[in-house]
Design an enzyme around this catalytic site. Structure first.
Site, PDB file in Angstrom:
ATOM      1  N   ARG A   1      59.150  24.605 -33.644  1.00 34.85           N
ATOM      2  CA  ARG A   1      60.423  25.324 -33.529  1.00 34.85           C
ATOM      3  C   ARG A   1      60.238  26.796 -33.205  1.00 34.85           C
ATOM      4  O   ARG A   1      61.212  27.506 -32.967  1.00 34.85           O
ATOM      5  CB  ARG A   1      61.210  25.190 -34.836  1.00 34.85           C
TER       6      ARG A   1
ATOM      7  N   HIS B   1      66.632  24.637   4.791  1.00 40.63           N
ATOM      8  CA  HIS B   1      67.653  25.655   4.522  1.00 40.63           C
ATOM      9  C   HIS B   1      67.063  26.837   3.761  1.00 40.63           C
ATOM     10  O   HIS B   1      67.792  27.568   3.095  1.00 40.63           O
ATOM     11  CB  HIS B   1      68.817  25.038   3.749  1.00 40.63           C
TER      12      HIS B   1
ATOM     13  N   GLU C   1      56.285  24.616 -17.148  1.00 38.56           N
ATOM     14  CA  GLU C   1      56.354  25.080 -18.534  1.00 38.56           C
ATOM     15  C   GLU C   1      55.039  24.908 -19.282  1.00 38.56           C
ATOM     16  O   GLU C   1      54.803  25.599 -20.266  1.00 38.56           O
ATOM     17  CB  GLU C   1      57.509  24.425 -19.297  1.00 38.56           C
TER      18      GLU C   1
ATOM     19  N   LYS D   1      58.328  20.275 -15.866  1.00 42.17           N
ATOM     20  CA  LYS D   1      57.209  19.863 -16.715  1.00 42.17           C
ATOM     21  C   LYS D   1      55.952  20.628 -16.332  1.00 42.17           C
ATOM     22  O   LYS D   1      55.215  21.100 -17.178  1.00 42.17           O
ATOM     23  CB  LYS D   1      56.995  18.352 -16.529  1.00 42.17           C
TER      24      LYS D   1
ATOM     25  N   ASN E   1      67.657  31.871 -39.372  1.00 40.86           N
ATOM     26  CA  ASN E   1      67.609  31.276 -38.039  1.00 40.86           C
ATOM     27  C   ASN E   1      68.938  31.575 -37.367  1.00 40.86           C
ATOM     28  O   ASN E   1      69.991  31.357 -37.957  1.00 40.86           O
ATOM     29  CB  ASN E   1      67.395  29.758 -38.148  1.00 40.86           C
ATOM     30  N   GLY E   2      68.892  32.085 -36.139  1.00 38.74           N
ATOM     31  CA  GLY E   2      70.133  32.383 -35.424  1.00 38.74           C
ATOM     32  C   GLY E   2      70.133  33.798 -34.899  1.00 38.74           C
ATOM     33  O   GLY E   2      69.093  34.478 -34.905  1.00 38.74           O
TER      34      GLY E   2
ATOM     35  N   CYS F   1      63.030  28.602 -34.804  1.00 39.64           N
ATOM     36  CA  CYS F   1      62.562  29.074 -36.104  1.00 39.64           C
ATOM     37  C   CYS F   1      62.549  27.904 -37.087  1.00 39.64           C
ATOM     38  O   CYS F   1      63.542  27.197 -37.227  1.00 39.64           O
ATOM     39  CB  CYS F   1      63.412  30.192 -36.673  1.00 39.64           C
TER      40      CYS F   1
ATOM     41  N   LYS G   1      60.850  24.075 -29.506  1.00 45.12           N
ATOM     42  CA  LYS G   1      61.359  22.717 -29.306  1.00 45.12           C
ATOM     43  C   LYS G   1      62.877  22.639 -29.460  1.00 45.12           C
ATOM     44  O   LYS G   1      63.546  22.005 -28.661  1.00 45.12           O
ATOM     45  CB  LYS G   1      60.671  21.794 -30.319  1.00 45.12           C
TER      46      LYS G   1
ATOM     47  N   TRP H   1      60.617  32.401 -33.749  1.00 44.22           N
ATOM     48  CA  TRP H   1      60.744  32.507 -32.292  1.00 44.22           C
ATOM     49  C   TRP H   1      61.592  33.748 -32.084  1.00 44.22           C
ATOM     50  O   TRP H   1      62.784  33.747 -32.383  1.00 44.22           O
ATOM     51  CB  TRP H   1      61.423  31.252 -31.726  1.00 44.22           C
TER      52      TRP H   1
ATOM     53  N   GLU I   1      62.787  17.614 -12.696  1.00 47.57           N
ATOM     54  CA  GLU I   1      62.118  17.402 -13.981  1.00 47.57           C
ATOM     55  C   GLU I   1      60.602  17.589 -13.832  1.00 47.57           C
ATOM     56  O   GLU I   1      59.954  18.189 -14.689  1.00 47.57           O
ATOM     57  CB  GLU I   1      62.463  15.999 -14.508  1.00 47.57           C
TER      58      GLU I   1
HETATM   59  C1  F6R Z   1      61.451  20.583 -21.480  1.00 52.67           C
HETATM   60  C2  F6R Z   1      62.169  20.668 -22.724  1.00 52.67           C
HETATM   61  C3  F6R Z   1      63.468  21.407 -22.755  1.00 52.67           C
HETATM   62  C4  F6R Z   1      64.496  20.579 -23.529  1.00 52.67           C
HETATM   63  C5  F6R Z   1      65.795  21.371 -23.699  1.00 52.67           C
HETATM   64  C6  F6R Z   1      66.876  20.563 -24.380  1.00 52.67           C
HETATM   65  O1  F6R Z   1      60.290  19.842 -21.603  1.00 52.67           O
HETATM   66  O2  F6R Z   1      61.729  20.170 -23.713  1.00 52.67           O
HETATM   67  O3  F6R Z   1      63.923  21.706 -21.480  1.00 52.67           O
HETATM   68  O4  F6R Z   1      64.720  19.400 -22.840  1.00 52.67           O
HETATM   69  O5  F6R Z   1      65.550  22.524 -24.455  1.00 52.67           O
HETATM   70  O6  F6R Z   1      66.458  20.099 -25.630  1.00 52.67           O
HETATM   71  P1  F6R Z   1      67.225  18.939 -26.382  1.00 52.67           P
HETATM   72  O7  F6R Z   1      67.015  17.677 -25.626  1.00 52.67           O
HETATM   73  O8  F6R Z   1      66.643  18.913 -27.753  1.00 52.67           O
HETATM   74  O9  F6R Z   1      68.679  19.348 -26.378  1.00 52.67           O
END
Ligand code: F6R
Length: 591
Positions: free
Chosen positions: A28, A492, A476, A473, A97-98, A2, A586, A71, A469
């Site tokens: 956000r 397995h 998502e 990527k 927010n929260g 948010c 984010k 969000w 990773e």
């Molecule tokens: C994936 C992504 C998320 C963040 C995760 C942690 O592309 O962006 O998985 O890596 O939410 O975020 P931070 O690094 O801000 O703690």
């Protein structure tokens, strides 16, 4: 999660100013948005579901306004549930927010007292509580005390701002969830993120837990939330250049930020040595060190665990942020917790870090956002200096974390110069996988996979976390189910899913894992898998070879960008916005 932005000052097109700031904060949360301004004695609210896009607000000028990008947590994505939300009288409005963990009993008692609810949110409870405490209170002190009392009834990690159109004030209070106050020539401001303040303010003050701030035309008042005793705010210079948050000719932030990776690594090899030395010293002094992070940051941390074991012969435990609380009994006052976080606001990182601190452990942070909650909690912060990361997907911050950990591992091993050389090789290496030729090769793979439902990524050793990773990527941003796993785990269980044409990405750097990973690739191919080899050398098992340079232990740095690029291309081919994937935000500031 948010985005929050508020303004008090001389009358301007406050609605437009707030909306512009919210666009900057949309990463956000972008389920819905809303803006409120105080005009002629009432709160004028405009809200809508979806992204802000080109929305234009036709509201009169005002000297006070605030807004929110949501969000959703409690209550569906509807206009009614979007913030701001008014109290019954229309005098007050709230943005939040929260998660108010005890909102059910609070709501029950408010309903019994005759309060009527118009939304399904937990947020609405807070505005009714403030109104109940406020009663007929007419001045700003009453509003402040009512807000502080209501906030002390809430459980959870929350930030709230109350707009009162009678006193023309914004009153803000928080627990863990961040709020930053700013001042500039146009007035006073408040936001969930300093980025949104950059165009307006040269100085900021981070609101701390236990304090309450009140913004009015007269400026910013800061008080203790429990006693209402006034406190002098501590102002610091805001160091964000707001031009760094523009697209700068790129079609998307994701592409821009991927393209910045070589310069990020170069900066670390040049300016990051002293920070890495300090981190190495902390690790050396500790008795039991733990990496923790979430999502992409957790995969950077896991890569770090492999690098430390391989290069520095040092075991650093790795725990996912949200699981850390279940293992914290290992902590002592000699432990070191190394928390990795781009935003420095991830609730699943902040909560365990606070718990670890209470047990006397030292906290080191690898963090990109200066002044963030993690930065302020940590005993030592290693700044990633990756520049603002605005795409919801993390790319350059991941690279910065891995590059710093590679350097730190070499410093611990007494081979700092080798670490620096590896980073230099990685700079050229990453450049070579960002060329148009390489992108076209990835595009051809994306064209082939764009209608697939599932995709697998395998790696062993140092490439195992990269496989995790890469899968994250791709899934998502393209919404194709992608799963990363350790090559040895294939037989397995996972191999049961391989059938004719199943896309399989295989990481095969020129290290001790090569023979085993290629034999696993053969097994997938024998069952119909279509093998894309990401490797410095061609092999007969690859149906497509994406050639990456051989950069030794810096391999994770050159192995991630091809998967980032594949995710990006798949998103575009499937018609999705790579910067704002569905359901994501984010900064994940709720648990
Ligand atoms: C994936 C992504 C998320 C963040 C995760 C942690 O592309 O962006 O998985 O890596 O939410 O975020 P931070 O690094 O801000 O703690």
């Amino acid at each position: 999660m948010c985005g929050i932005f508020g303004y008090v000052g001389r009358p301007v097109d406050a609605a437009d100013m707030v909306l512009t700031a919210l666009r900057r904060l949309e990463y956000r949360g972008y389920d819905s948005w809303g803006v409120c301004i105080g005009v002629n004695g009432h709160c004028e609210i405009a809200k809508s579901v979806g992204k802000i896009g080109d929305a234009v607000l036709d509201l009169p000028d005002s000297g006070i306004g605030f807004g929110h990008t949501r969000w959703a947590t409690h209550g569906g994505v509807t206009r009614e549930n979007a913030h701001p939300i008014r109290d019954a009288s229309g005098r007050l409005a709230i943005i939040h927010n929260g998660i108010i963990e005890n909102f059910r009993p609070l709501k029950a008692s408010l309903l019994t007292a005759g309060y009527h609810f118009v939304s399904e949110t937990d947020t609405e409870v807070a505005v009714h509580l403030v109104a109940r405490y406020l009663g007929d209170g007419a001045d700003a002190v009453h509003v402040r005390r009512a807000t502080a009392s209501a906030f002390s009834d809430l459980r959870g990690l929350n930030a709230i701002i109350i707009l009162d159109q009678v006193t023309q004030t914004l009153t803000a209070v928080k627990k863990v969830s961040p709020l930053v106050i700013g001042r500039g020539p146009g007035g006073v401001f408040i936001a969930s993120d300093a980025l949104a303040l950059a165009p307006h303010c040269s100085e900021v003050c981070y609101l701390e837990d236990g304090y309450i701030a009140q913004l009015s035309e007269a400026g910013v008042g800061l008080y203790r939330a429990d006693t209402d005793a006034p406190v002098t705010p501590t102002w610091e210079r805001l160091l964000i250049d707001h031009r760094a948050v523009e697209l700068g000719g790129y079609p998307h932030f994701m592409l821009k930020e991927m393209s910045e990776q070589p310069e990020v690594i170069e900066r670390i090899s040049r300016d990051g040595i002293e920070q890495a030395r300090q981190l190495a010293a902390l690790i050396r002094e500790s008795y039991g060190a733990f990496f923790l992070g979430c999502g992409t940051a957790s995969y950077a941390a896991l890569t770090g665990a492999y690098l430390f074991s391989r290069i520095a012969r040092r075991h650093v435990n790795f725990v996912v942020g949200s699981e850390f609380m279940y293992q914290e009994h290992f902590l002592t006052n000699r432990s070191l917790v190394i928390a990795l976080s781009q935003s420095g606001e991830t609730a699943d990182v902040i909560e365990p870090v606070l718990a670890a601190k209470q047990r006397g452990a030292r906290i080191a942070a690898l963090v990109n956002v200066r002044g963030s909650t993690l930065d302020r909690i940590a005993d030592f912060s290693l700044y990633l200096n990756a520049g603002p990361e605005q795409c919801v997907l993390s790319t350059k911050a991941y690279t910065a974390k891995v590059a710093n950990l590679l350097l730190t591992a070499h410093i611990l091993n007494g081979s700092e110069h080798v670490g620096r050389d590896l980073l230099w090789r990685a700079v050229d290496g990453v450049r070579s996988v960002l060329t148009p030729n390489f992108s076209n090769a990835v595009l051809a793979v994306a064209e082939r996979f764009k209608h697939q439902r599932s995709l697998f990524v395998v790696g062993r050793g140092l490439s195992y976390p990269t496989a995790l990773e890469a899968a994250l990527k791709i899934k998502e941003v393209s919404y194709i189910h992608a799963e990363g796993f350790a090559g040895g785990e294939l037989k397995h269980g996972v191999i049961a899913l391989i059938e004719e044409g199943t896309p399989c990405l295989v990481y095969s750097p020129l290290d001790e894992t090569r023979a085993d990973i290629l034999s696993g690739a053969m097994e997938m191919k024998a069952r119909g898998g279509f093998i894309v080899g990401i490797s410095p050398e061609e092999d007969a098992v690859f149906d497509v070879h994406l050639p990456i340079p051989d950069v030794g232990d810096a391999a994770p740095l050159v192995m991630a960008p091809p998967a980032q690029m594949l995710g990006y291309q798949l998103a575009l081919l499937r018609g999705y916005d790579p910067d704002k994937p569905r359901n994501l935000a984010k900064s994940v500031t709720v648990k």
